[in-house]
Design a protein around this motif. Structure first.
Motif, short mmCIF file in Angstrom:
data_model
loop_
_atom_site.label_atom_id
_atom_site.label_comp_id
_atom_site.label_asym_id
_atom_site.label_seq_id
_atom_site.Cartn_x
_atom_site.Cartn_y
_atom_site.Cartn_z
N SER A 137 39.00 32.88 37.20
CA SER A 137 38.59 34.11 36.52
C SER A 137 38.37 35.26 37.49
O SER A 137 38.29 36.42 37.06
CB SER A 137 37.31 33.84 35.71
N GLN A 138 38.26 34.95 38.77
CA GLN A 138 38.23 35.97 39.82
C GLN A 138 38.76 35.35 41.10
O GLN A 138 38.90 34.13 41.18
CB GLN A 138 36.81 36.53 40.00
N GLY A 139 39.06 36.20 42.06
CA GLY A 139 39.68 35.72 43.29
C GLY A 139 38.81 34.74 44.05
O GLY A 139 37.60 34.94 44.18
N ASP A 146 29.51 32.93 36.96
CA ASP A 146 30.22 31.74 37.39
C ASP A 146 31.73 31.99 37.34
O ASP A 146 32.23 32.72 36.48
CB ASP A 146 29.91 30.55 36.46
N ILE A 147 32.45 31.35 38.25
CA ILE A 147 33.90 31.44 38.25
C ILE A 147 34.47 30.37 37.32
O ILE A 147 34.18 29.18 37.50
CB ILE A 147 34.46 31.28 39.67
N SER A 156 47.09 31.31 45.95
CA SER A 156 45.91 31.92 46.55
C SER A 156 45.41 33.00 45.58
O SER A 156 46.15 33.43 44.70
CB SER A 156 46.20 32.52 47.92
N GLY A 157 44.18 33.40 45.79
CA GLY A 157 43.63 34.44 44.91
C GLY A 157 43.16 33.87 43.59
O GLY A 157 42.07 33.30 43.51
N THR A 158 43.97 34.01 42.56
CA THR A 158 43.57 33.54 41.23
C THR A 158 44.51 32.53 40.60
O THR A 158 44.20 31.97 39.54
CB THR A 158 43.41 34.71 40.24
#
Lengths: 107, 122
Positions: free
Chosen positions: A26-28, A1-2, A67-69
């Motif tokens: 926690s991730q992109g 899970d993010i 954006s991203g993380t």
């Protein structure tokens, strides 16, 4: 899970202040991030989607970026009616997850 | 203007099944690009996504609840439903239904019901 981590968890600010809330994933997650405002006893209300697009009818003092993380929600000039808890949400992958919330108090 | 309204018992006994229905008005539940979701919020806590369904009946559930959750859709009534089995006090929460706009650059929960409090207690 993010996992989504919001900071701060609690914020006290004065009318007219510029307020920034951060949401870290926690991730992109590309730009699949939304922000919601929840007033006491009410359902959440969509403020921003796709990281920076303002939902129709939402005051222009709200803005989003990132954006991203790493993402931010900014209120350019705090108003009394902005008293609420704010949540970020990722819709990049299942399960859809929310940040833990940032409670905003008006001094 | 799309509106969603949750309905169902406000009190459920432990070990029984929680059942809620969300009625959609002002738009068709069969519209493309929209999924239909359930979210819950225990008192004083944050939001937890439970799962979603598409008009075709395809579903996706939160793994933390997957073994106990069933979401179904009734397109003839413009409704979708939640069943959560073997409930405990930890399932006491306000339950929301919401429309998930899954458009490529519009992903968000753009319409929400007002929420309904479900208490698990004997």
């Amino acid at each position: 899970d993010i996992q989504l981590t919001q900071s701060p968890s609690f914020l006290s600010a004065s009318v007219g202040d510029r307020v920034t809330i951060t949401c870290r994933a926690s991730q992109g997650i590309s730009s699949y991030l939304a922000w919601y405002q929840q007033k006491p006893g009410k359902a959440p209300k969509l403020l921003i989607y796709a990281a920076f697009t303002l939902q129709s009818g939402v005051p222009s003092r709200f803005s989003g970026s990132g954006s991203g993380t790493e993402f931010t929600l900014t209120i350019s000039s705090l108003q009394p009616e902005d008293l609420a808890t704010y949540y970020c949400q990722q819709l990049n992958s299942y399960p859809i997850t929310f940040g833990q919330g940032t409670r905003l108090e008006i001094k | 203007q799309v509106q969603l309204q949750e309905s169902g018992p406000g009190l459920v006994k432990p070990s029984q099944t929680l059942s809620l229905t969300c009625t959609v008005s002002g738009g068709s539940i069969s519209s493309d690009s929209y999924y239909w979701s359930w979210i819950r919020q225990p008192a004083g806590k944050g939001l937890e996504w439970i799962g979603r369904i598409y008009t075709s009946g395809s579903t996706n559930y939160n793994p933390s609840l997957k073994s106990r959750v069933t979401i179904s859709v009734d397109t003839s009534k413009n409704q979708f439903s939640l069943r959560l089995s073997s409930v405990t006090a930890a399932d006491t929460a306000v339950y929301y239904c919401a429309r998930y706009n899954a458009g490529q650059h519009r992903r968000s929960f753009d319409y929400w019901g007002q929420g309904t409090l479900v208490t698990v207690s004997s």
